[in-house]
Scaffold this motif. Structure first.
Motif, mmCIF file in Angstrom:
data_model
loop_
_atom_site.group_PDB
_atom_site.id
_atom_site.type_symbol
_atom_site.label_atom_id
_atom_site.label_comp_id
_atom_site.label_asym_id
_atom_site.label_seq_id
_atom_site.Cartn_x
_atom_site.Cartn_y
_atom_site.Cartn_z
ATOM 1 N N TYR A 178 43.607 -45.942 -17.053
ATOM 2 C CA TYR A 178 43.918 -46.022 -15.618
ATOM 3 C C TYR A 178 42.844 -46.817 -14.875
ATOM 4 N N ILE A 238 51.155 -39.580 -8.636
ATOM 5 C CA ILE A 238 51.269 -40.929 -8.072
ATOM 6 C C ILE A 238 50.963 -40.912 -6.577
ATOM 7 N N THR A 260 50.424 -50.104 -5.395
ATOM 8 C CA THR A 260 51.076 -49.158 -6.300
ATOM 9 C C THR A 260 52.067 -49.869 -7.202
ATOM 10 N N LEU A 261 52.863 -50.776 -6.637
ATOM 11 C CA LEU A 261 53.814 -51.551 -7.441
ATOM 12 C C LEU A 261 53.081 -52.417 -8.461
ATOM 13 N N PHE A 264 51.944 -50.330 -11.457
ATOM 14 C CA PHE A 264 52.985 -50.081 -12.447
ATOM 15 C C PHE A 264 53.202 -51.302 -13.330
ATOM 16 N N PHE A 267 50.112 -51.710 -15.567
ATOM 17 C CA PHE A 267 50.063 -50.598 -16.516
ATOM 18 C C PHE A 267 51.072 -50.807 -17.648
ATOM 19 N N GLY A 268 52.262 -51.289 -17.286
ATOM 20 C CA GLY A 268 53.262 -51.571 -18.313
ATOM 21 C C GLY A 268 52.787 -52.639 -19.273
#
Length: 338
Positions: A178, A238, A260-261, A264, A267-268
């Motif tokens: 993270y 989240i 935040t978007l 994601f 992170f993917g």
């Protein structure tokens, strides 16, 4: 005559009053140095100037033991309670303050993380040993279009046991991941380095896990509530992470939604890369084939169990029908006889 009786008037006596023994206080040997760090202490010095330890004069008894417990766990000024409450009200003061050097007012990131693991471990122990049975698993895992008979309780229980056993290790591995993604998302902000991002997610994870354990403990009796708590935990994590980052980086709502978007997306990508590297390593070591074989064996075992259960169920149904037909025939024969 009783030796404790003395004459008062003719025919009357009164008992001697024995003086009460004064309760001796059990004192410790007072040293002129701190017993924790050996720093010299003055005669009137109550606390060590080097480590902050309190100078003790009396031996342990119920009174000072209770006082110590209340001071550490029930006092509103306690560091844990202060940290817990302020992580709701002003997380930038707790996390930002710790990063900037405020180390006495709040618990450190690893201390708070250790407390969260203890609370989660206690909650998991109680849940697994007294509440997690086959009936609860069947009720909690039923989804629309299926029935309790379709649930493979053993596989579900094995999966949950694996998650419970390795939860702390998985978390400890995920937190640096993270932090890496967070550092990528906030690449244009030079406010915190990688280690400081790790500290942020240590606090965030610990806080959400404590909340989840407290809420889960209130609904231990309900399998549906347990599933809801587990499902909502992701959204809570989240949302709270976004709230903390918004406070730390002083972001607007629009910016935190964008970040935040991006989180994601990154992170993917990072997850795919890491799992790809891990899969390649397993393949090169020859462990990947073993892993696939184990999955196939497990799948075959589950398939055979389901087929056996279906066969038994069908045979029972056929036998029941045959018995019913035979009863009807016997009844007709009996009536025809008359």
């Amino acid at each position: 005559m009783d030796q404790d009786l003395i004459p008062e008037k003719k025919g009357f006596f009164k008992r001697k009053v024995k003086p009460k023994k004064s309760k001796e206080r059990q004192l410790l040997t007072v040293s002129d140095t701190c017993k924790n760090c050996n720093t010299p202490l003055a005669l009137d010095q109550l606390f060590c100037a080097h480590c902050g330890a309190k100078r003790m004069y009396n031996r342990l008894n119920w009174s000072n033991l209770t006082e110590d417990f209340v001071d550490r766990f029930l006092n509103i000024e306690n560091n844990f309670l202060r940290t817990f409450i302020d992580l709701f009200k002003a997380p930038q003061n707790v996390i930002g303050g710790y990063i900037e050097g405020t180390r006495k007012r709040y618990l450190s990131a690893f201390s708070y993380f250790a407390i969260s693991l203890t609370i989660v471990g206690l909650y998991t122990f109680v849940f697994r040993n007294w509440f997690m049975d086959d009936e609860m698993l069947k009720q909690g895992m039923v989804i629309p279009g299926t029935s309790q008979e379709d649930i493979d309780v053993n596989s579900t229980k094995q999966m949950l046991d694996w998650v419970f056993d390795y939860q702390s290790i998985i978390t400890f591995i995920n937190i640096p991941l993270y932090a890496i993604v967070s550092k990528m998302v906030f690449w244009n902000y030079k406010k915190y380095n990688f280690i400081e991002h790790v500290v942020i997610y240590l606090y965030v994870y610990s806080h959400t896990q404590i909340i989840a354990s407290i809420v889960g403990a209130l609904f231990l009796w309900s399998s549906i509530a347990q599933m809801l708590v587990s499902s909502l935990l992701m959204f809570v994590y989240i949302g709270y992470t976004a709230y903390v980052l918004m406070k730390l980086f002083e972001l607007t709502v629009e910016k935190i939604v964008l970040k935040t978007l991006l989180f994601f997306v990154f992170f993917g990508v990072v997850s795919v890369v890491i799992f790809g590297i891990g899969g390649w390593i397993l393949y090169e070591l020859g462990l990947f084939d073993v892993f696939i074989e184990k999955l196939k064996e497990q799948s075959e075992i589950q398939k055979s169990i389901k087929e056996s259960a279906t066969t038994v169920k069908d045979s029972l149904n056929v036998d029941s029908v045959k018995q019913g037909i035979q009863k009807v025939k016997d009844t007709l024969l009996f009536l025809g006889a008359y």
